[in-house]
Write a protein that holds these residues in place. Structure first.
Motif, PDB file in Angstrom:
ATOM      1  N   LYS A  52      27.779  39.190  31.479  1.00 46.50           N
ATOM      2  CA  LYS A  52      29.230  39.120  31.243  1.00 46.50           C
ATOM      3  C   LYS A  52      29.865  38.305  32.368  1.00 46.50           C
ATOM      4  CE  LYS A  52      29.332  42.099  27.768  1.00 46.50           C
ATOM      5  NZ  LYS A  52      29.534  41.641  26.392  1.00 46.50           N
ATOM      6  N   ASN A  53      30.917  37.579  32.030  1.00 45.32           N
ATOM      7  CA  ASN A  53      31.655  36.766  33.018  1.00 45.32           C
ATOM      8  C   ASN A  53      33.102  37.229  33.075  1.00 45.32           C
ATOM      9  OD1 ASN A  53      29.555  34.817  33.759  1.00 45.32           O
ATOM     10  ND2 ASN A  53      29.645  34.290  31.589  1.00 45.32           N
ATOM     11  N   ILE A  54      33.580  37.411  34.295  1.00 41.07           N
ATOM     12  CA  ILE A  54      34.922  37.968  34.489  1.00 41.07           C
ATOM     13  C   ILE A  54      35.740  37.045  35.387  1.00 41.07           C
ATOM     14  CG2 ILE A  54      36.158  39.909  35.564  1.00 41.07           C
ATOM     15  CD1 ILE A  54      33.765  41.686  34.708  1.00 41.07           C
ATOM     16  N   ALA A  55      36.944  36.699  34.931  1.00 40.93           N
ATOM     17  CA  ALA A  55      37.845  35.862  35.746  1.00 40.93           C
ATOM     18  C   ALA A  55      38.842  36.764  36.466  1.00 40.93           C
ATOM     19  CB  ALA A  55      38.586  34.879  34.841  1.00 40.93           C
ATOM     20  N   LEU A  56      39.030  36.495  37.750  1.00 39.20           N
ATOM     21  CA  LEU A  56      39.954  37.300  38.559  1.00 39.20           C
ATOM     22  C   LEU A  56      41.076  36.388  39.044  1.00 39.20           C
ATOM     23  CD1 LEU A  56      37.262  39.136  40.753  1.00 39.20           C
ATOM     24  CD2 LEU A  56      38.355  40.008  38.685  1.00 39.20           C
ATOM     25  N   ILE A  57      42.248  36.513  38.440  1.00 33.77           N
ATOM     26  CA  ILE A  57      43.371  35.635  38.800  1.00 33.77           C
ATOM     27  C   ILE A  57      44.312  36.378  39.750  1.00 33.77           C
ATOM     28  CG2 ILE A  57      45.310  34.250  37.921  1.00 33.77           C
ATOM     29  CD1 ILE A  57      43.956  34.212  35.199  1.00 33.77           C
ATOM     30  N   PHE A  58      44.571  35.757  40.894  1.00 31.47           N
ATOM     31  CA  PHE A  58      45.468  36.373  41.879  1.00 31.47           C
ATOM     32  C   PHE A  58      46.594  35.414  42.252  1.00 31.47           C
ATOM     33  CE2 PHE A  58      41.844  39.120  42.230  1.00 31.47           C
ATOM     34  CZ  PHE A  58      42.376  40.353  42.553  1.00 31.47           C
ATOM     35  N   GLU A  59      47.811  35.744  41.857  1.00 27.60           N
ATOM     36  CA  GLU A  59      48.994  35.000  42.329  1.00 27.60           C
ATOM     37  C   GLU A  59      49.504  35.611  43.629  1.00 27.60           C
ATOM     38  OE1 GLU A  59      51.367  33.565  38.309  1.00 27.60           O
ATOM     39  OE2 GLU A  59      51.892  35.474  39.187  1.00 27.60           O
ATOM     40  N   LYS A  60      49.160  36.893  43.858  1.00 25.58           N
ATOM     41  CA  LYS A  60      49.584  37.595  45.084  1.00 25.58           C
ATOM     42  C   LYS A  60      48.340  37.999  45.871  1.00 25.58           C
ATOM     43  CE  LYS A  60      53.778  39.866  43.279  1.00 25.58           C
ATOM     44  NZ  LYS A  60      54.340  41.170  42.889  1.00 25.58           N
ATOM     45  N   GLN A  61      48.562  38.384  47.122  1.00 26.90           N
ATOM     46  CA  GLN A  61      47.438  38.804  47.979  1.00 26.90           C
ATOM     47  C   GLN A  61      46.816  40.110  47.488  1.00 26.90           C
ATOM     48  OE1 GLN A  61      50.596  38.251  49.096  1.00 26.90           O
ATOM     49  NE2 GLN A  61      50.591  37.455  51.182  1.00 26.90           N
ATOM     50  N   SER A  62      45.573  40.321  47.897  1.00 24.95           N
ATOM     51  CA  SER A  62      44.915  41.604  47.604  1.00 24.95           C
ATOM     52  C   SER A  62      43.716  41.781  48.517  1.00 24.95           C
ATOM     53  CB  SER A  62      44.439  41.640  46.153  1.00 24.95           C
ATOM     54  OG  SER A  62      43.577  42.726  45.942  1.00 24.95           O
ATOM     55  N   THR A  63      43.492  42.991  48.938  1.00 23.82           N
ATOM     56  CA  THR A  63      42.225  43.325  49.609  1.00 23.82           C
ATOM     57  C   THR A  63      41.429  44.239  48.672  1.00 23.82           C
ATOM     58  OG1 THR A  63      43.226  43.125  51.785  1.00 23.82           O
ATOM     59  CG2 THR A  63      41.192  44.393  51.666  1.00 23.82           C
ATOM     60  N   ARG A  64      41.960  45.443  48.453  1.00 21.69           N
ATOM     61  CA  ARG A  64      41.260  46.474  47.681  1.00 21.69           C
ATOM     62  C   ARG A  64      40.950  46.094  46.245  1.00 21.69           C
ATOM     63  NH1 ARG A  64      43.812  48.772  51.742  1.00 21.69           N
ATOM     64  NH2 ARG A  64      45.172  47.032  51.290  1.00 21.69           N
ATOM     65  N   THR A  65      41.963  45.612  45.539  1.00 17.27           N
ATOM     66  CA  THR A  65      41.789  45.400  44.097  1.00 17.27           C
ATOM     67  C   THR A  65      40.768  44.293  43.846  1.00 17.27           C
ATOM     68  OG1 THR A  65      44.068  46.086  43.869  1.00 17.27           O
ATOM     69  CG2 THR A  65      43.067  45.049  41.946  1.00 17.27           C
ATOM     70  N   ARG A  66      40.897  43.212  44.622  1.00 17.06           N
ATOM     71  CA  ARG A  66      39.933  42.122  44.460  1.00 17.06           C
ATOM     72  C   ARG A  66      38.511  42.602  44.775  1.00 17.06           C
ATOM     73  NH1 ARG A  66      39.472  36.341  47.707  1.00 17.06           N
ATOM     74  NH2 ARG A  66      37.408  35.858  46.893  1.00 17.06           N
ATOM     75  N   CYS A  67      38.364  43.278  45.917  1.00 21.12           N
ATOM     76  CA  CYS A  67      37.023  43.748  46.311  1.00 21.12           C
ATOM     77  C   CYS A  67      36.471  44.725  45.285  1.00 21.12           C
ATOM     78  CB  CYS A  67      37.065  44.405  47.693  1.00 21.12           C
ATOM     79  SG  CYS A  67      37.509  43.257  48.985  1.00 21.12           S
ATOM     80  N   ALA A  68      37.331  45.620  44.786  1.00 22.57           N
ATOM     81  CA  ALA A  68      36.862  46.631  43.824  1.00 22.57           C
ATOM     82  C   ALA A  68      36.395  45.966  42.527  1.00 22.57           C
ATOM     83  CB  ALA A  68      37.969  47.643  43.547  1.00 22.57           C
ATOM     84  N   PHE A  69      37.158  44.982  42.035  1.00 16.50           N
ATOM     85  CA  PHE A  69      36.720  44.268  40.825  1.00 16.50           C
ATOM     86  C   PHE A  69      35.398  43.550  41.075  1.00 16.50           C
ATOM     87  CE2 PHE A  69      40.831  44.894  38.748  1.00 16.50           C
ATOM     88  CZ  PHE A  69      40.477  44.913  37.399  1.00 16.50           C
ATOM     89  N   GLU A  70      35.295  42.894  42.227  1.00 16.05           N
ATOM     90  CA  GLU A  70      34.076  42.123  42.507  1.00 16.05           C
ATOM     91  C   GLU A  70      32.869  43.046  42.644  1.00 16.05           C
ATOM     92  OE1 GLU A  70      34.270  38.995  45.370  1.00 16.05           O
ATOM     93  OE2 GLU A  70      36.063  38.119  44.481  1.00 16.05           O
ATOM     94  N   ILE A  71      33.038  44.139  43.368  1.00 15.16           N
ATOM     95  CA  ILE A  71      31.898  45.049  43.580  1.00 15.16           C
ATOM     96  C   ILE A  71      31.518  45.742  42.271  1.00 15.16           C
ATOM     97  CG2 ILE A  71      31.123  47.144  44.774  1.00 15.16           C
ATOM     98  CD1 ILE A  71      32.884  46.231  47.156  1.00 15.16           C
ATOM     99  N   ALA A  72      32.531  46.208  41.541  1.00 12.17           N
ATOM    100  CA  ALA A  72      32.256  46.909  40.270  1.00 12.17           C
ATOM    101  C   ALA A  72      31.493  45.978  39.334  1.00 12.17           C
ATOM    102  CB  ALA A  72      33.563  47.372  39.632  1.00 12.17           C
ATOM    103  N   ALA A  73      31.952  44.731  39.240  1.00 12.34           N
ATOM    104  CA  ALA A  73      31.303  43.772  38.349  1.00 12.34           C
ATOM    105  C   ALA A  73      29.872  43.500  38.830  1.00 12.34           C
ATOM    106  CB  ALA A  73      32.112  42.483  38.305  1.00 12.34           C
ATOM    107  N   HIS A  74      29.729  43.280  40.130  1.00  7.77           N
ATOM    108  CA  HIS A  74      28.400  42.971  40.681  1.00  7.77           C
ATOM    109  C   HIS A  74      27.431  44.135  40.463  1.00  7.77           C
ATOM    110  CE1 HIS A  74      25.392  42.618  43.964  1.00  7.77           C
ATOM    111  NE2 HIS A  74      25.391  41.374  43.535  1.00  7.77           N
ATOM    112  N   ASP A  75      27.895  45.344  40.741  1.00  5.65           N
ATOM    113  CA  ASP A  75      27.046  46.538  40.525  1.00  5.65           C
ATOM    114  C   ASP A  75      26.539  46.588  39.089  1.00  5.65           C
ATOM    115  OD1 ASP A  75      27.427  47.405  43.088  1.00  5.65           O
ATOM    116  OD2 ASP A  75      28.795  49.057  42.597  1.00  5.65           O
TER     117      ASP A  75
END
Ligand code: CP
Ligand code: NVA
Length: 338
Positions: free
Chosen positions: A46-69
């Motif tokens: 599966k391929n997931i696009a993560l679009i960020f117009e604003k800053q993020s630490t937690r949400t970006r990391c959580a999406f990336e880790i969840a997807a990677h796991d």
């Protein structure tokens, strides 16, 4: 419960109580599986696009880790390095991403952008925060609350949200209280109650939903299980807002004096983070100096540092709750698919 497969999560109210309850339980199950190193991958290829117009630490990391796991691939896109909404319409970008990807996370300003992405991409779109809502945060928060009180039904929980209630966290808490049925007191000066197009604050109508709006701190926090607060100036708000916010919200700081008013020695603290609890970040240091604060703005440093503060647990649970959301909306192969 209808299947969550292919569904969008644009607002908390997109999902029913049963669907949210399922996601909470599934998140806790996935947390256990990860800890025991027994996680099964349902999102391979599966391929997931993560679009960020604003800053993020937690949400970006959580999406990336969840997807990677789960074996999925992610692409991070921000509005500076892409054509998104600048040289290309949101609709055209959505059509392109819809052909290439299986799902899109969007964090940005307007719900309108989120809706366009969902309409034109025709793949699941998840709201990672807009000016008005933050549903993926609330999912993690409810997982944290259920984890804290595993044997208590969420509808028996009493939460006071204190501070700026004209923001995405307060708005989403209101949606969550309506969906789940927990008690929610919004404790804030009237000036910062949600606009009527977001929530009708007419007391007569809301009584049955166990939602109360009050300016009175003592009344608002009495006998509460959780106090939730958030920054007084959100991303996208002008820095010039601080002066007015501090004048009006100063006495709504979550501190020991407020905790004493709850009548509950075991009252727990929720904060989505980032928090201005000390002067160790650039903004925090500026605000402390300029407005003569010594140890915390929306929350005092001692309360933030206490064991009753669950905010880091909330952050961690974003991985598990976002993972449950990704699996439920993108996979037909997981054991709970119906
Ligand atoms: N709570 C939250 O959404 O944090 P980030 O802004 O770091 O993603
Ligand atoms: N209300 C905050 C939440 C951050 C996660 C903001 O929008 O900046």
């Amino acid at each position: 419960m209808k299947t969550l497969y292919k569904k969008n999560f644009l607002k908390f109210s997109d999902f029913t109580k049963k669907e949210i309850t399922f996601l909470i339980n599934y998140s806790l199950d996935l947390k256990k599986q990860k800890k025991e190193k027994k996680e099964i991958q349902y999102l391979k290829k599966k391929n997931i696009a993560l679009i960020f117009e604003k800053q993020s630490t937690r949400t970006r990391c959580a999406f990336e880790i969840a997807a990677h796991d789960q074996g999925a691939y992610t692409t991070y896109l921000n509005s500076q390095d892409t054509h998104f909404g600048y040289k290309e319409s949101i609709a055209d970008t959505a059509k392109v991403l819809g052909c290439m990807y299986d799902g899109i996370q969007f964090r940005g300003y307007h719900d309108h952008t989120l809706n366009l992405l969902a309409k034109y991409s025709k793949i699941p779109v998840w709201n990672g925060l807009t000016n008005n809502f933050h549903p993926t945060q609330l999912l993690a928060d409810l997982v944290t609350i259920q984890e804290t009180y595993p044997n208590i039904s969420l509808k028996k929980i009493k939460i006071a949200y204190v501070g700026d209630a004209k923001n995405n966290i307060a708005h989403t808490l209101l949606e969550a209280a309506k969906t789940i049925g927990f008690k929610l007191n919004i404790v804030s000066p009237k000036l910062y109650w949600p606009d009527n197009n977001i929530y009708d604050t007419n007391q007569k109508k809301i009584k049955k939903n166990k939602i109360m709006f009050t300016e009175n701190i003592k009344k608002g926090v009495k006998n509460i299980d959780f106090i939730y607060t958030d920054t007084w100036v959100s991303m996208g708000d002008k820095m010039t807002c601080w002066k007015e916010k501090i004048t009006n919200l100063k006495k709504y700081q979550v501190n020991q004096k407020m905790l004493d008013l709850t009548n509950n020695q075991n009252v727990k603290i929720l904060h989505c983070l980032p928090a201005l609890h000390d002067n160790k970040s650039k903004i925090s240091s500026e605000i402390h100096k300029k407005y003569n604060f010594s140890s915390g703005i929306e929350i005092s440093h001692d309360v933030f540092s206490s064991k009753n503060n669950l905010s880091f647990q909330q952050s961690l649970n974003k991985i598990h709750s976002i993972k449950a959301l990704l699996i439920a909306t993108l996979s037909k192969n997981h054991p709970f698919f119906i």
